[in-house]
Design a protein around this motif. Structure first.
Motif, PDB file in Angstrom:
ATOM      1  N   GLN A 147      83.666 -12.679  22.032  1.00 36.14           N
ATOM      2  CA  GLN A 147      83.091 -13.946  21.524  1.00 36.14           C
ATOM      3  C   GLN A 147      83.904 -14.496  20.237  1.00 36.14           C
ATOM      4  OE1 GLN A 147      80.758 -11.858  23.205  1.00 36.14           O
ATOM      5  NE2 GLN A 147      80.967 -13.516  24.695  1.00 36.14           N
ATOM      6  N   ALA A 187      76.042 -17.665  25.423  1.00 33.02           N
ATOM      7  CA  ALA A 187      76.694 -17.418  26.854  1.00 33.02           C
ATOM      8  C   ALA A 187      75.791 -17.037  27.445  1.00 33.02           C
ATOM      9  CB  ALA A 187      77.770 -16.770  26.714  1.00 33.02           C
ATOM     10  N   TYR A 188      74.935 -16.041  27.066  1.00 34.56           N
ATOM     11  CA  TYR A 188      73.661 -15.092  27.928  1.00 34.56           C
ATOM     12  C   TYR A 188      72.557 -16.321  28.265  1.00 34.56           C
ATOM     13  CZ  TYR A 188      69.899 -12.371  29.405  1.00 34.56           C
ATOM     14  OH  TYR A 188      68.976 -11.691  30.048  1.00 34.56           O
ATOM     15  N   ALA A 226      73.173 -19.484  28.868  1.00 35.40           N
ATOM     16  CA  ALA A 226      73.615 -20.204  29.726  1.00 35.40           C
ATOM     17  C   ALA A 226      73.976 -19.450  31.139  1.00 35.40           C
ATOM     18  CB  ALA A 226      74.908 -21.117  29.139  1.00 35.40           C
ATOM     19  N   GLY A 227      73.793 -18.333  31.206  1.00 32.90           N
ATOM     20  CA  GLY A 227      74.259 -17.749  32.351  1.00 32.90           C
ATOM     21  C   GLY A 227      75.674 -17.524  32.695  1.00 32.90           C
ATOM     22  N   GLU A 228      76.243 -17.572  31.689  1.00 39.34           N
ATOM     23  CA  GLU A 228      77.711 -17.321  31.867  1.00 39.34           C
ATOM     24  C   GLU A 228      78.066 -16.090  31.849  1.00 39.34           C
ATOM     25  OE1 GLU A 228      79.167 -19.937  28.790  1.00 39.34           O
ATOM     26  OE2 GLU A 228      78.645 -21.764  30.026  1.00 39.34           O
ATOM     27  N   GLU A 229      77.949 -15.102  32.733  1.00 39.53           N
ATOM     28  CA  GLU A 229      78.134 -13.768  32.780  1.00 39.53           C
ATOM     29  C   GLU A 229      79.830 -13.088  32.406  1.00 39.53           C
ATOM     30  OE1 GLU A 229      77.285 -10.078  35.725  1.00 39.53           O
ATOM     31  OE2 GLU A 229      75.605 -11.480  35.222  1.00 39.53           O
ATOM     32  N   SER A 230      80.581 -13.994  32.909  1.00 38.56           N
ATOM     33  CA  SER A 230      81.998 -13.674  32.521  1.00 38.56           C
ATOM     34  C   SER A 230      82.206 -13.747  31.008  1.00 38.56           C
ATOM     35  CB  SER A 230      82.966 -14.662  33.446  1.00 38.56           C
ATOM     36  OG  SER A 230      82.634 -15.870  33.081  1.00 38.56           O
ATOM     37  N   ALA A 231      81.276 -14.511  30.114  1.00 40.44           N
ATOM     38  CA  ALA A 231      81.819 -14.922  28.928  1.00 40.44           C
ATOM     39  C   ALA A 231      81.034 -13.657  27.998  1.00 40.44           C
ATOM     40  CB  ALA A 231      81.238 -16.385  28.503  1.00 40.44           C
ATOM     41  N   TYR A 232      80.511 -12.873  28.364  1.00 42.22           N
ATOM     42  CA  TYR A 232      79.743 -11.873  27.492  1.00 42.22           C
ATOM     43  C   TYR A 232      79.673 -10.594  28.208  1.00 42.22           C
ATOM     44  CZ  TYR A 232      75.403 -12.415  30.475  1.00 42.22           C
ATOM     45  OH  TYR A 232      74.545 -12.215  31.327  1.00 42.22           O
TER      46      TYR A 232
END
Length: 370
Positions: free
Chosen positions: A140, A333-334, A336-342
């Motif tokens: 991040q 990111a969590y 927002a459900g953006e799993e690839s970002a965390y």
């Protein structure tokens, strides 16, 4: 997941990393509509009630206090996400009851004392189908995002080699030769708190996130400081000395998926004297180079070093940020459900598998194929 995400926090005392940094990152203005602390849990009734009182006054709403087994806070129907920030030797016991209650969780690095414990946690995650986020926030970092963009854009052409040199300085008194009395747990190998696991591990994730994974690894190590002088709270020697249990210098080399050759060097225990570089990360491409450097910190999950492209300093959004900004980015990111970002438990297991390969290379004196 409906917002705000209602958080139960395990290990949130009134002092320490959780109290001063991790929890405050959840309370930042940009996250006010996304997270709400509703419960805390510690090992004793007294500390739990003190934490609940402190944070209720700070946040302006009632916070429940639990103590003892984490199954209690996990069973609270109001809790959506359980944040676990406890010592490594307590992490598995703390998080497994949470997973068994089918609650999503955050777990601080190093995610257990060993690869085996990390795998046990990962297996439980997949068995019960919960979401996980772990304390590997380096990806991040605005620095990592910028460097990854430069690499992927072809700004320096095909990557041929990279060298990372990092420093774990003496001043925090966490590792030999000078260790504060409250940090003596680092001198017990069974606790899983070594320079390799605790410090090098978290920086490996942004390294491989940017450049790709290792296919092979060959490691050497040395112990230049074989004993630890124990210090009191004022920084004075107590008269107690203890043996060091793990090396203080590591060199880790290998071939990346891309075919590039990579070397990681970690030095421990040098004083932060003027001009001593804490981080120097050089990425050499066919058509140019990137240099990341800092005289104050090696940790991409808590600091933003300078970035140079072909010798010219690069300006980018977030370059003047701090550790709270990096943590907030992970929480965003969590939510927002953006799993690839965390980072998740599977990322933690991947890092531990690599660290196990490093230790095998040291023990067997040979290159390990991953």
């Amino acid at each position: 997941m409906p917002l705000p995400i209602k958080v139960g926090f395990v290990g949130l005392s009134t002092i320490g990393w959780a109290a001063t940094t991790l929890a405050p990152s959840l309370f930042q203005p940009s996250l006010q509509d996304k997270y709400k602390l509703v419960a805390v849990s510690t090992t004793s009734q007294e500390s739990a009630e003190a934490s609940a009182k402190k944070h209720a006054a700070q946040l302006g709403h009632t916070i429940k206090a639990y103590y003892g087994s984490t199954s209690q806070i996990a069973a609270d129907p109001e809790v959506d996400l359980v944040v676990v920030s406890v010592k490594p030797w307590s992490q598995k016991a703390a998080v497994l009851p949470v997973i068994e209650q089918k609650k999503n969780f955050f777990l601080e690095w190093p995610v257990g004392r060993s690869l085996q414990e990390t795998i046990e946690i990962a297996e439980a995650v997949h068995k019960y189908g919960v979401r996980s986020i772990v304390g590997l926030q380096g990806r991040q970092s605005p620095v990592v995002k910028k460097v990854k963009h430069l690499v992927n854009s072809g700004a320096i052409g095909a990557i041929r080699s990279t060298v990372w040199t990092g420093l774990i300085p003496r001043e925090p008194h966490f590792f030999p030769p000078l260790v504060a009395a409250e940090n003596k747990f680092t001198l017990d190998g069974a606790n899983g708190v070594t320079t390799l696991r605790l410090v090098a591990g978290p920086q490996l994730d942004p390294f491989t996130f940017t450049l790709g994974c290792f296919n092979t690894v060959n490691a050497t190590a040395a112990t230049l400081y074989p004993t630890a002088t124990i210090l009191d709270r004022d920084g004075n020697p107590t008269g107690e000395t203890l043996p060091a249990v793990t090396p203080d210098h590591y060199t880790i080399s290998g071939i990346l998926d891309s075919g590039a050759i990579a070397t990681i060097i970690w030095r421990t225990a040098y004083s932060s004297t003027p001009g001593r570089r804490h981080l120097l990360w050089e990425i050499e491409g066919e058509e140019g180079s990137i240099r990341i450097e800092s005289d104050t910190s090696s940790y991409l999950n808590i600091d933003n070093p300078m970035v140079f492209l072909n010798g010219e300093k690069v300006d980018f959004a977030g370059a003047d940020g701090n550790v709270l900004d990096i943590l907030v980015s992970a929480w965003e990111a969590y939510a927002a459900g953006e799993e690839s970002a965390y980072t998740t438990i599977d990322d933690a297991a991947k890092v531990h598998r690599f660290l196990d390969a490093v230790e095998r290379s040291l023990e067997e004196g040979k290159t390990i194929v991953l």
